[in-house]
Enzyme design. Structure first.
Site, short mmCIF file in Angstrom:
data_model
loop_
_atom_site.label_atom_id
_atom_site.label_comp_id
_atom_site.label_asym_id
_atom_site.label_seq_id
_atom_site.Cartn_x
_atom_site.Cartn_y
_atom_site.Cartn_z
N ASP A 1 4.35 7.67 -3.65
CA ASP A 1 3.54 7.30 -2.48
C ASP A 1 2.24 6.63 -2.90
OD1 ASP A 1 2.85 7.12 0.18
OD2 ASP A 1 2.29 9.23 0.38
N SER B 1 7.95 15.15 3.88
CA SER B 1 8.38 13.87 4.46
C SER B 1 9.90 13.68 4.52
CB SER B 1 7.75 12.69 3.73
OG SER B 1 6.36 12.71 3.89
N ARG C 1 -1.97 1.77 -0.31
CA ARG C 1 -3.40 2.05 -0.52
C ARG C 1 -3.90 1.48 -1.84
NH1 ARG C 1 -2.62 8.14 0.80
NH2 ARG C 1 -0.46 7.40 0.71
N ASN D 1 11.26 4.29 7.16
CA ASN D 1 10.59 3.09 6.65
C ASN D 1 11.02 1.80 7.36
OD1 ASN D 1 10.38 4.22 3.17
ND2 ASN D 1 8.86 4.36 4.81
C1 FPP Z 1 5.20 4.36 -0.79
O1 FPP Z 1 4.02 3.65 -0.71
C2 FPP Z 1 6.23 3.60 -1.39
C3 FPP Z 1 7.34 3.11 -0.76
C4 FPP Z 1 7.66 3.28 0.65
C5 FPP Z 1 8.30 2.34 -1.50
C6 FPP Z 1 8.54 2.89 -2.86
C7 FPP Z 1 9.38 1.97 -3.56
C8 FPP Z 1 9.13 1.48 -4.77
C9 FPP Z 1 7.99 1.79 -5.64
C10 FPP Z 1 10.13 0.65 -5.31
C11 FPP Z 1 11.24 1.49 -5.78
C12 FPP Z 1 12.21 0.67 -6.34
C13 FPP Z 1 13.23 1.05 -7.07
C14 FPP Z 1 13.97 0.04 -7.78
C15 FPP Z 1 13.64 2.44 -7.25
P1 FPP Z 1 3.47 3.34 0.72
O2 FPP Z 1 3.82 1.94 1.06
O3 FPP Z 1 3.93 4.36 1.68
O4 FPP Z 1 1.94 3.47 0.45
P2 FPP Z 1 0.80 3.88 1.48
O5 FPP Z 1 1.14 5.27 1.95
O6 FPP Z 1 -0.42 3.83 0.63
O7 FPP Z 1 0.81 2.85 2.56
#
Ligand code: FPP
Length: 249
Positions: free
Chosen positions: A29, A205, A33, A77
């Site tokens: 996560d 979550s 940010r 998502n």
């Molecule tokens: C959370 O950050 C991250 C995600 C929803 C996506 C996670 C996916 C990756 C890092 C790529 C994974 C890929 C592979 C190949 C396994 P957020 O966008 O929720 O961050 P925020 O809460 O700060 O907005």
């Protein structure tokens, strides 16, 4: 005596290799940010998040973790802007296409968990290829949760069980916790011992709801793109200090 945070080397020395968690799950996560703090578009955060994903796979593999389960994309998502969803899917496809050979070289088996048939055909194609090409991997199992919801996973298991009971393949009075577990996406895998969540949020979550019943929870405030081997070692050392009682004494 001056004492500060431990160094990576100190953490590594503290780690008891004979008591590593068998199964580590990660809620990655904070990509958004991380990008916001740098004045960058959210997708740059996801791109940096992929680098962190690569690192954690390598680090778990080299430390000897046998099962790693990553939460990459939840059913919820899809509510994000279309442009972000399609950028995430593109990153995933690119990762699978470009890195499967590394998984094979490192003897890692890949599996996608979630409602995979709800993903686009092109994503499904990459998933099928990666699953097929890595199927003989023996050193580590890498599960990536995609279009995943813990509640839906339980509903899917119930429906499969109903089908098997109605089809005469399962007796209804034989449904134990163990039997139920085998109907989940994680099938016969042992439950996660350690669940790591980045970016400081203290929530499950909708991730692995059944399987995390007794998992040890480790929350770090670092955003996913900043997650390094150091933080993984912190989580593992912390895990080894805990007394797991599974409800007993
Ligand atoms: C959370 O950050 C991250 C995600 C929803 C996506 C996670 C996916 C990756 C890092 C790529 C994974 C890929 C592979 C190949 C396994 P957020 O966008 O929720 O961050 P925020 O809460 O700060 O907005």
């Amino acid at each position: 005596m001056v004492s500060g945070p431990l160094t990576e080397e100190q953490l590594l020395n503290m780690l008891d290799r004979s008591r590593l968690p068998k199964h580590v799950a990660v809620i990655m996560d904070g990509n958004g940010r991380w990008a916001r703090d740098r004045g960058l578009p959210r997708i740059s955060g996801h791109r940096a998040g992929i680098e962190a994903t690569r690192r954690v796979i390598e680090d778990c593999r080299s430390l000897g973790i046998k099962i790693l389960t990553l939460f990459a994309f939840s059913v919820e998502n899809w509510k994000r802007p279309k442009s972000e969803v399609s950028a995430l899917m593109d990153l995933l496809k690119k990762y699978l296409r470009g890195e499967t050979h590394k998984l094979i070289e490192n003897d890692i088996r890949f599996k996608a968990i979630g409602r995979i048939n709800g993903l686009s055909d092109s994503v499904q194609k990459e998933i099928t290829m990666a699953t097929q090409r890595t199927k003989n991997g023996k050193e580590m199992m890498l599960n990536v949760a995609l279009n995943y919801s813990g509640r839906i996973e339980i509903i899917d298991a119930i429906n499969k069980i109903i089908g098997d009971v109605q089809g005469g393949r399962l007796e209804r009075d034989k449904i134990t916790e163990e039997v139920f577990s085998r109907y989940l996406y994680t099938e016969s895998l042992p439950d996660p011992d350690l669940l790591i969540r980045t970016s400081g949020e203290e929530r499950i979550s909708n991730f692995l709801l059944w399987q995390t019943a007794y998992a040890e929870f480790f929350v770090t405030s670092v955003y996913w793109p900043d997650f390094r081997r150091y933080h993984l070692l912190e989580a593992l050392v912390d895990y080894q200090k805990r007394k797991r009682r599974f409800g007993g004494l």
